[in-house]
Design an enzyme around this catalytic site. Structure first.
Site, short mmCIF file in Angstrom:
data_model
loop_
_atom_site.label_atom_id
_atom_site.label_comp_id
_atom_site.label_asym_id
_atom_site.label_seq_id
_atom_site.Cartn_x
_atom_site.Cartn_y
_atom_site.Cartn_z
N HIS A 128 61.66 75.79 61.46
CA HIS A 128 60.57 76.72 61.12
C HIS A 128 60.29 76.58 59.63
O HIS A 128 61.20 76.25 58.86
CB HIS A 128 61.07 78.13 61.44
CG HIS A 128 60.06 79.22 61.31
ND1 HIS A 128 59.75 79.78 60.10
CD2 HIS A 128 59.30 79.86 62.23
CE1 HIS A 128 58.84 80.73 60.29
NE2 HIS A 128 58.55 80.79 61.57
N ASP A 205 69.95 78.93 61.42
CA ASP A 205 68.85 79.88 61.61
C ASP A 205 68.91 80.38 63.05
O ASP A 205 68.51 79.67 63.98
CB ASP A 205 67.52 79.15 61.32
CG ASP A 205 66.31 79.99 61.70
OD1 ASP A 205 66.49 81.10 62.24
OD2 ASP A 205 65.18 79.52 61.47
N GLN A 208 65.94 82.82 66.75
CA GLN A 208 65.54 82.76 68.17
C GLN A 208 66.74 82.75 69.11
O GLN A 208 66.58 82.63 70.32
CB GLN A 208 64.69 81.51 68.43
CG GLN A 208 63.38 81.47 67.69
CD GLN A 208 62.37 82.51 68.18
OE1 GLN A 208 62.49 83.06 69.28
NE2 GLN A 208 61.37 82.78 67.37
N LYS A 231 62.82 90.49 66.11
CA LYS A 231 62.80 89.60 67.27
C LYS A 231 63.85 89.99 68.30
O LYS A 231 64.08 89.31 69.29
CB LYS A 231 63.04 88.15 66.82
CG LYS A 231 61.90 87.58 65.99
CD LYS A 231 62.13 86.14 65.65
CE LYS A 231 61.26 85.66 64.52
NZ LYS A 231 59.87 85.38 64.91
N CYS A 369 54.34 77.88 62.81
CA CYS A 369 55.12 77.73 61.56
C CYS A 369 56.12 76.59 61.68
O CYS A 369 57.26 76.70 61.18
CB CYS A 369 55.84 79.02 61.19
SG CYS A 369 54.73 80.37 60.84
N1 PMP Z 1 63.13 80.97 62.05
C1 PMP Z 1 62.68 80.95 63.30
C2 PMP Z 1 63.28 80.01 64.28
C3 PMP Z 1 61.65 81.80 63.68
O1 PMP Z 1 61.18 81.76 64.92
C4 PMP Z 1 61.10 82.69 62.72
C5 PMP Z 1 59.96 83.62 63.08
N2 PMP Z 1 58.96 83.06 63.84
C6 PMP Z 1 61.63 82.68 61.44
C7 PMP Z 1 62.65 81.81 61.14
C8 PMP Z 1 61.11 83.60 60.39
O2 PMP Z 1 61.47 84.90 60.70
P1 PMP Z 1 60.87 86.14 59.88
O3 PMP Z 1 59.39 85.93 59.83
O4 PMP Z 1 61.27 87.33 60.68
O5 PMP Z 1 61.49 86.10 58.53
#
Ligand code: PMP
Length: 412
Positions: A128, A205, A208, A231, A369
């Protein structure tokens, strides 16, 4: 309320989520974008309202009843979250704004102080943006290089030559646990071990992963594990950085301000103990308490049951989507989560998502993203459906029917 030894009953669970109330949405909302953010159960909303309406004081400093209660609930949430992820101690659980801020904390408070020209940061092609951009910024200021573990065509990581990517220069491997685009679940245990064998640190990370599958950060052994509250049924504005105590202890603070100090003189300051060294200023109190309640809700249902139910939804959805002529599904990893990215015929993902919205179906369209994945796949965007514990097989049928309708409408 859910009893642990019964199978997950999504239809009953849906009653806990006010956004899904039928009378509120016409047509009924089919929410298939939980990878972006999840809906909130009433108990989480109530916990937040209770904080503001019954004891909305600040934490850690007040010597009066409502501040003491706020501190107790805030620290109790930290205990619940530590238990939820298998952390041995609450000192290693730091509250942040979310995954993005957790990664930036490591980038600023660790990497910028440690990395030297020629050092390497190892990422993967499926990260991401929040696990790419902070490292690019670090590389720019420190002279470190970024390398990427490549993707196979099926959306899994190519680890065949992985040993070549871990060199004496590798100082950090930062990898996504479960892809927000392809659903792929990465063998992070193996990657953490390879990083440690190379003398590097490992960051995972888990944005998910934590909402959908039990995670034991102690067993995994990553130096940093990050995720977001919103999430996993919690509120926005709160997330977690779990860190290895020894590493956290040696790190400089990220933000300076109240609560993160032990002493302040006109000339210099000393730092508070963990985890407070990294929680400058008044924290997101209501959000942390809400996240604690979300974790309690998930634990009461049981993560194993949630994982099993999502597997059922995903298998059903993959099969049903594949019956649509001209559909292309991206990512065929055998070990995957409840996220499916696809393109349907010649319909652009933005058009498709707008047409699905007419039927009350909320999906995501775009690069999610994760532009390096799009580049690797040679596309600019996908439509993404992602599932959680409140989704049903009937909703997947509605999705498939609506996609067919959209393809017809757009003339194939
Ligand atoms: N890493 C992953 C795998 C994500 O899916 C996301 C959110 N789409 C993020 C990081 C970023 O998370 P946040 O916007 O809550 O900081």
């Amino acid at each position: 309320m859910i009893v642990k030894d019964q199978a997950l009953d999504a239809v009953m669970l849906r009653n806990d989520f006010p956004v899904l109330s039928r009378s509120r949405n016409i047509p009924a909302l089919v929410y298939l974008d939980s990878a972006a953010t999840t809906l909130k159960p009433q108990c989480v909303i109530d916990a937040i309202v209770r904080y503001y309406s019954e004891y909305g004081g600040s934490v850690h400093r007040g010597i009066y009843q409502i501040a003491e209660r706020a501190t107790e609930e805030y620290e109790n949430a930290r205990k619940q979250i530590a238990r939820f992820i298998g952390a041995k101690t609450t000192e290693s659980v730091i509250f942040t704004k979310g995954t993005t801020e957790s990664i930036n904390l490591v980038a600023y408070a660790w990497a910028r102080h440690i990395l030297k020209p020629g050092d390497e940061i190892l990422l993967t092609e499926m990260e991401h943006h929040s696990n790419i951009v902070p490292w690019q910024m670090v590389a720019k200021t420190t002279g470190a290089h970024i390398r990427y573990l490549p993707l196979n065509d099926d959306g899994t990581l190519n680890l065949e030559d992985a040993h070549r990517y871990f060199t004496p220069q590798t100082k950090l491997a930062a990898v996504i646990h479960q892809s927000n685009v392809l659903g792929t679940v990465n063998p992070v245990e193996r990657i953490v071990k390879m990083a440690h064998d190379a003398g590097a640190l490992a960051l995972v990370d888990g944005a998910q992963r934590v909402p959908h599958h039990s995670v034991d950060v102690t067993e995994l052994g990553a130096d940093f594990y990050v995720f977001s509250g919103h999430k996993m049924l919690g509120p926005t504005g709160v997330g977690v950085l779990y860190g290895n105590l020894e590493v956290l202890d040696k790190m400089e603070p990220f933000h300076g301000g109240g609560d993160m100090i032990r002493t302040v003189s006109m000339l210099e300051s000393t730092w508070n103990t963990l985890p407070y060294k990294f929680e400058a200023g008044t924290p997101p109190i209501a959000q942390v308490i809400g996240l604690g309640t979300a974790v309690e809700y998930l634990s009461n249902i049981g993560l194993d049951k949630i994982t099993a139910y999502e597997e059922q939804l995903t298998t059903y959805a993959l099969k049903a989507l594949r019956t649509i002529p001209g559909i292309e599904i991206y990512g065929e990893a055998p070990h995957r989560g409840a996220v499916i990215s696809f393109n349907a015929g010649n319909v652009h993902p933005h058009d498709l998502s707008q047409l699905l919205d007419r039927d009350g179906i909320a999906v995501r369209a775009g690069h999610h993203c994760a532009q390096p994945i799009m580049t690797r796949l040679g596309i600019s965007a996908t439509t993404r459906a992602s599932f959680y514990l409140y989704n049903t097989l009937e909703e997947i049928d509605l999705l498939v029917e609506s996609i067919r309708k959209a393809i017809d409408f757009m003339g194939g």
